[in-house]
Design a protein around this motif. Structure first.
Motif, PDB file in Angstrom:
ATOM      1  N   UNK A 105       0.853  -1.189   0.000  1.00  0.00           N
ATOM      2  CA  UNK A 105       0.000   0.000   0.000  1.00  0.00           C
ATOM      3  C   UNK A 105       0.888   1.238   0.000  1.00  0.00           C
ATOM      4  N   UNK A 106       0.710   2.104  -1.008  1.00  0.00           N
ATOM      5  CA  UNK A 106       1.521   3.330  -1.091  1.00  0.00           C
ATOM      6  C   UNK A 106       0.893   4.427  -0.241  1.00  0.00           C
ATOM      7  N   UNK A 107       1.616   5.537  -0.094  1.00  0.00           N
ATOM      8  CA  UNK A 107       1.126   6.656   0.729  1.00  0.00           C
ATOM      9  C   UNK A 107      -0.161   7.258   0.190  1.00  0.00           C
ATOM     10  N   UNK A 108      -0.324   7.242  -1.136  1.00  0.00           N
ATOM     11  CA  UNK A 108      -1.529   7.863  -1.705  1.00  0.00           C
ATOM     12  C   UNK A 108      -2.707   6.892  -1.831  1.00  0.00           C
ATOM     13  N   UNK A 109      -2.575   5.688  -1.251  1.00  0.00           N
ATOM     14  CA  UNK A 109      -3.701   4.759  -1.205  1.00  0.00           C
ATOM     15  C   UNK A 109      -3.750   3.766  -2.351  1.00  0.00           C
ATOM     16  N   UNK A 110      -2.816   3.852  -3.279  1.00  0.00           N
ATOM     17  CA  UNK A 110      -2.773   2.884  -4.384  1.00  0.00           C
ATOM     18  C   UNK A 110      -1.993   1.643  -3.949  1.00  0.00           C
ATOM     19  N   UNK A 111      -2.092   0.597  -4.769  1.00  0.00           N
ATOM     20  CA  UNK A 111      -1.312  -0.598  -4.453  1.00  0.00           C
ATOM     21  C   UNK A 111      -0.145  -0.721  -5.428  1.00  0.00           C
ATOM     22  N   UNK A 112       0.918  -1.331  -4.941  1.00  0.00           N
ATOM     23  CA  UNK A 112       2.123  -1.554  -5.745  1.00  0.00           C
ATOM     24  C   UNK A 112       2.340  -3.066  -5.741  1.00  0.00           C
ATOM     25  N   UNK A 113       2.229  -3.684  -6.921  1.00  0.00           N
ATOM     26  CA  UNK A 113       2.236  -5.147  -6.998  1.00  0.00           C
ATOM     27  C   UNK A 113       3.407  -5.711  -7.791  1.00  0.00           C
ATOM     28  N   UNK A 114       4.441  -4.898  -8.068  1.00  0.00           N
ATOM     29  CA  UNK A 114       5.509  -5.354  -8.961  1.00  0.00           C
ATOM     30  C   UNK A 114       6.796  -5.746  -8.243  1.00  0.00           C
TER      31      UNK A 114
END
Length: 160
Positions: A105-114
């Motif tokens: 979970x990034x700071x801006x609420x998006x997900x990072x899946x890589x």
């Protein structure tokens, strides 16, 4: 003039360089340096005296920040070396997939899946055990020269 539209490829990094130049004589222990196109943390610096032709040389020993390999380089102290832009970012761990990738979970609420799980066995088992116990885990991700890797773990307590 012409009625056709021009399309430009957009790049996320805005053309920023992955490294910046720094004089070899000013690079110190615990700094960063690029040796053989790999970002390294400097663990040892020694400087030789000026010789017959007048150049003092710096001998760098560095450890690759991603795979832990030891690399060495010798550069005249007046020459420039490449220094990588190293960033460390903290993300909250959401999920671990079966194929070894993590969902963050990034700071801006998006997900990072890589990102893959780290190769370091100790850190890997800490992350898997903590996740299995249902703890809220924050992983520290180091990025340099277009590479990213999980390099640390913070335990912020049990899930609510």
């Amino acid at each position: 003039m012409s009625d056709e539209e021009h399309h430009f490829e957009s790049k996320a990094d805005a053309g920023a360089s992955k490294t910046y130049p720094q004089q070899a004589g000013t690079i110190r222990k615990n700094g960063y340096i690029v040796i053989k196109n790999r970002p390294c943390k400097v663990v040892e610096v020694s400087t030789s005296k000026t010789g017959k032709h007048g150049h003092a040389k710096c001998h760098f020993v560095g450890i690759d920040i991603f795979n832990g390999k030891k690399l060495e380089d010798i550069v005249p102290s007046s020459h420039n070396c490449d220094v990588p832009h190293v960033n460390r970012t903290d993300y909250q761990l959401i999920d671990i997939s079966e194929d070894g990738f993590v969902s963050l979970l990034t700071d801006n609420g998006n997900t990072k899946d890589d990102l893959r799980l780290p190769t370091d066995d100790n850190l890997l088992s800490q992350i898997k055990d903590g996740f299995a116990e249902g703890k809220d885990l924050v992983v520290s991700v180091m990025s340099a020269m277009g590479e990213e890797q999980i390099n640390a773990l913070k335990d912020i307590g049990p899930k609510n």
